[in-house]
Design a protein around this motif. Structure first.
Motif, PDB file in Angstrom:
ATOM      1  N   PRO A   1       0.786  -1.235   0.000  1.00  0.00           N
ATOM      2  CA  PRO A   1       0.000   0.000   0.000  1.00  0.00           C
ATOM      3  C   PRO A   1       0.816   1.282   0.000  1.00  0.00           C
ATOM      4  CG  PRO A   1      -0.018  -0.987   2.186  1.00  0.00           C
ATOM      5  CD  PRO A   1       0.652  -1.969   1.271  1.00  0.00           C
ATOM      6  N   ASP A   2       2.103   1.204   0.372  1.00  0.00           N
ATOM      7  CA  ASP A   2       2.943   2.406   0.435  1.00  0.00           C
ATOM      8  C   ASP A   2       3.727   2.632  -0.854  1.00  0.00           C
ATOM      9  OD1 ASP A   2       4.320   0.050   1.013  1.00  0.00           O
ATOM     10  OD2 ASP A   2       5.799   1.033   2.295  1.00  0.00           O
ATOM     11  N   TYR A   3       3.360   1.927  -1.934  1.00  0.00           N
ATOM     12  CA  TYR A   3       4.005   2.110  -3.234  1.00  0.00           C
ATOM     13  C   TYR A   3       3.023   2.740  -4.224  1.00  0.00           C
ATOM     14  CZ  TYR A   3       8.188  -0.653  -2.164  1.00  0.00           C
ATOM     15  OH  TYR A   3       9.375  -1.104  -1.639  1.00  0.00           O
ATOM     16  N   PHE A   4       3.537   3.663  -5.027  1.00  0.00           N
ATOM     17  CA  PHE A   4       2.794   4.161  -6.180  1.00  0.00           C
ATOM     18  C   PHE A   4       2.905   3.106  -7.284  1.00  0.00           C
ATOM     19  CE2 PHE A   4       4.390   7.766  -3.779  1.00  0.00           C
ATOM     20  CZ  PHE A   4       3.257   8.559  -3.623  1.00  0.00           C
ATOM     21  N   ALA A   5       1.860   2.967  -8.095  1.00  0.00           N
ATOM     22  CA  ALA A   5       1.871   1.873  -9.073  1.00  0.00           C
ATOM     23  C   ALA A   5       1.187   2.275 -10.366  1.00  0.00           C
ATOM     24  CB  ALA A   5       1.188   0.635  -8.493  1.00  0.00           C
ATOM     25  N   VAL A   6       1.695   1.715 -11.485  1.00  0.00           N
ATOM     26  CA  VAL A   6       1.053   1.830 -12.794  1.00  0.00           C
ATOM     27  C   VAL A   6       1.065   0.452 -13.444  1.00  0.00           C
ATOM     28  CG1 VAL A   6       1.553   4.265 -13.199  1.00  0.00           C
ATOM     29  CG2 VAL A   6       3.243   2.554 -13.858  1.00  0.00           C
ATOM     30  N   TYR A   7       0.065   0.226 -14.313  1.00  0.00           N
ATOM     31  CA  TYR A   7      -0.085  -1.072 -14.970  1.00  0.00           C
ATOM     32  C   TYR A   7      -0.345  -0.855 -16.449  1.00  0.00           C
ATOM     33  CZ  TYR A   7      -2.260  -5.550 -16.277  1.00  0.00           C
ATOM     34  OH  TYR A   7      -2.574  -6.747 -16.898  1.00  0.00           O
ATOM     35  N   GLY A   8       0.235  -1.722 -17.278  1.00  0.00           N
ATOM     36  CA  GLY A   8      -0.010  -1.680 -18.711  1.00  0.00           C
ATOM     37  C   GLY A   8      -0.380  -3.060 -19.225  1.00  0.00           C
ATOM     38  N   SER A   9      -1.553  -3.178 -19.851  1.00  0.00           N
ATOM     39  CA  SER A   9      -2.005  -4.453 -20.405  1.00  0.00           C
ATOM     40  C   SER A   9      -1.523  -4.579 -21.848  1.00  0.00           C
ATOM     41  CB  SER A   9      -3.533  -4.540 -20.346  1.00  0.00           C
ATOM     42  OG  SER A   9      -3.991  -5.699 -21.017  1.00  0.00           O
ATOM     43  N   ASN A  10      -0.847  -5.686 -22.143  1.00  0.00           N
ATOM     44  CA  ASN A  10      -0.328  -5.929 -23.493  1.00  0.00           C
ATOM     45  C   ASN A  10      -1.256  -6.812 -24.326  1.00  0.00           C
ATOM     46  OD1 ASN A  10       2.044  -4.550 -22.728  1.00  0.00           O
ATOM     47  ND2 ASN A  10       2.880  -6.438 -21.865  1.00  0.00           N
ATOM     48  N   PHE A  11      -2.069  -7.600 -23.653  1.00  0.00           N
ATOM     49  CA  PHE A  11      -2.909  -8.577 -24.359  1.00  0.00           C
ATOM     50  C   PHE A  11      -4.240  -8.675 -23.627  1.00  0.00           C
ATOM     51  CE2 PHE A  11      -4.547 -12.897 -24.904  1.00  0.00           C
ATOM     52  CZ  PHE A  11      -4.533 -13.029 -26.281  1.00  0.00           C
ATOM     53  N   GLU A  12      -5.340  -8.657 -24.370  1.00  0.00           N
ATOM     54  CA  GLU A  12      -6.662  -8.750 -23.765  1.00  0.00           C
ATOM     55  C   GLU A  12      -7.528  -9.708 -24.574  1.00  0.00           C
ATOM     56  OE1 GLU A  12      -8.399  -4.931 -23.141  1.00  0.00           O
ATOM     57  OE2 GLU A  12      -6.749  -4.211 -21.875  1.00  0.00           O
ATOM     58  N   ALA A  13      -8.380 -10.433 -23.858  1.00  0.00           N
ATOM     59  CA  ALA A  13      -9.297 -11.361 -24.521  1.00  0.00           C
ATOM     60  C   ALA A  13     -10.540 -11.526 -23.660  1.00  0.00           C
ATOM     61  CB  ALA A  13      -8.630 -12.714 -24.753  1.00  0.00           C
ATOM     62  N   ASP A  14     -11.658 -11.809 -24.298  1.00  0.00           N
ATOM     63  CA  ASP A  14     -12.890 -12.053 -23.552  1.00  0.00           C
ATOM     64  C   ASP A  14     -12.714 -13.281 -22.666  1.00  0.00           C
ATOM     65  OD1 ASP A  14     -15.966 -11.579 -23.298  1.00  0.00           O
ATOM     66  OD2 ASP A  14     -15.732 -13.728 -23.677  1.00  0.00           O
ATOM     67  N   ALA A  15     -13.175 -13.159 -21.417  1.00  0.00           N
ATOM     68  CA  ALA A  15     -13.009 -14.255 -20.461  1.00  0.00           C
ATOM     69  C   ALA A  15     -14.338 -14.614 -19.805  1.00  0.00           C
ATOM     70  CB  ALA A  15     -11.978 -13.872 -19.409  1.00  0.00           C
ATOM     71  N   GLY A  16     -15.400 -14.578 -20.587  1.00  0.00           N
ATOM     72  CA  GLY A  16     -16.692 -14.998 -20.061  1.00  0.00           C
ATOM     73  C   GLY A  16     -17.700 -13.883 -19.932  1.00  0.00           C
ATOM     74  N   SER A  17     -17.661 -12.897 -20.811  1.00  0.00           N
ATOM     75  CA  SER A  17     -18.673 -11.839 -20.783  1.00  0.00           C
ATOM     76  C   SER A  17     -20.052 -12.464 -21.019  1.00  0.00           C
ATOM     77  CB  SER A  17     -18.365 -10.796 -21.861  1.00  0.00           C
ATOM     78  OG  SER A  17     -17.108 -10.193 -21.620  1.00  0.00           O
ATOM     79  N   ARG A  18     -21.081 -11.868 -20.385  1.00  0.00           N
ATOM     80  CA  ARG A  18     -22.389 -12.516 -20.408  1.00  0.00           C
ATOM     81  C   ARG A  18     -23.487 -11.503 -20.107  1.00  0.00           C
ATOM     82  NH1 ARG A  18     -19.589 -12.637 -16.059  1.00  0.00           N
ATOM     83  NH2 ARG A  18     -20.531 -12.401 -13.988  1.00  0.00           N
ATOM     84  N   LEU A  19     -24.734 -11.909 -20.353  1.00  0.00           N
ATOM     85  CA  LEU A  19     -25.905 -11.155 -19.928  1.00  0.00           C
ATOM     86  C   LEU A  19     -26.377 -11.719 -18.598  1.00  0.00           C
ATOM     87  CD1 LEU A  19     -27.998 -10.690 -23.192  1.00  0.00           C
ATOM     88  CD2 LEU A  19     -26.944  -8.894 -21.805  1.00  0.00           C
TER      89      LEU A  19
END
Length: 209
Positions: free
Chosen positions: A59-77
């Motif tokens: 919790p005492d660290y500043f952080a950034v994240y970068g996503s290189n790859f994305e895919a649907d993982a169970g999107s639904r109604l």
């Protein structure tokens, strides 16, 4: 400064257990931490949001994240509402001092058909340090598939091809413009090269002349 780079493999250890706490214990105390294979909605670790889990563990660290790859993982109604679930694979940088800005740079990749090749990237973070602002990179590389030949680099042409000095300078200027503004000439890269069962770590530092 103490710098650490760690490929955390979705947070799953050799004992097949997901445990972000022991990852945090291993890197805690470093000034800058570069992590690779940080995921969200990954079925291999129960779909955990590792960005959130690491933020809670450090919790005492500043952080950034970068996503290189994305895919649907169970999107639904669900009850008439669209629920989007997206698997993400990327890199993360954590710092004891503020991160002024960040950008995610997708590394070159040509299409492969016979072999799967994840998109790789370099997460750049401009961090305030006692030496002034320095750019740090969390990088995840891999080998190129035999069916995915490397593209020729005009700045590294073979000896049989002659590029006039003026043309080389023009190419460098164009490359520099595409690279974006030079916010800091100092940088440090941290990452992992994944290649046919072998692992080679890389790290390079550069300071202004």
């Amino acid at each position: 400064m103490k710098l650490v780079t760690y490929n955390i493999h979705y947070g799953v250890g050799l004992d097949a257990r997901y445990d972000v706490g022991r990852i945090a214990d291993a890197v805690r105390g470093a000034d800058v931490i570069a992590l690779q294979e940080v995921t969200r909605a990954n079925p291999k670790n129960g779909g955990r949001d590792m960005v959130a889990d690491l933020g809670e563990a450090l919790p005492d660290y500043f952080a950034v994240y970068g996503s290189n790859f994305e895919a649907d993982a169970g999107s639904r109604l669900e009850n008439g509402r669209a629920i989007t679930t997206t698997f993400q694979l990327g890199n993360m940088v954590l710092s004891r001092t503020p991160i002024h800005l960040s950008r995610n740079l997708l590394l070159p990749r040509s299409r492969s058909v016979e072999a799967m090749n994840f998109q790789r990237g370099a997460l750049e973070a401009l961090i305030e340090t006692p030496l002034g602002p320095i750019r740090f990179y969390s990088i995840h590389l891999d080998h190129r598939s035999p069916v995915e030949p490397p593209e020729p680099d005009p700045l590294s042409a073979p000896a049989s091809v002659e590029i006039p000095a003026r043309g080389r300078r023009a190419l460098r200027r164009r490359r520099d413009r595409l690279a974006g503004p030079a916010l800091s000439r100092s940088f440090r890269r941290h990452g992992r090269l994944q290649h046919a069962g072998r692992i080679a770590g890389t790290c390079r530092t550069r300071r202004p002349a």
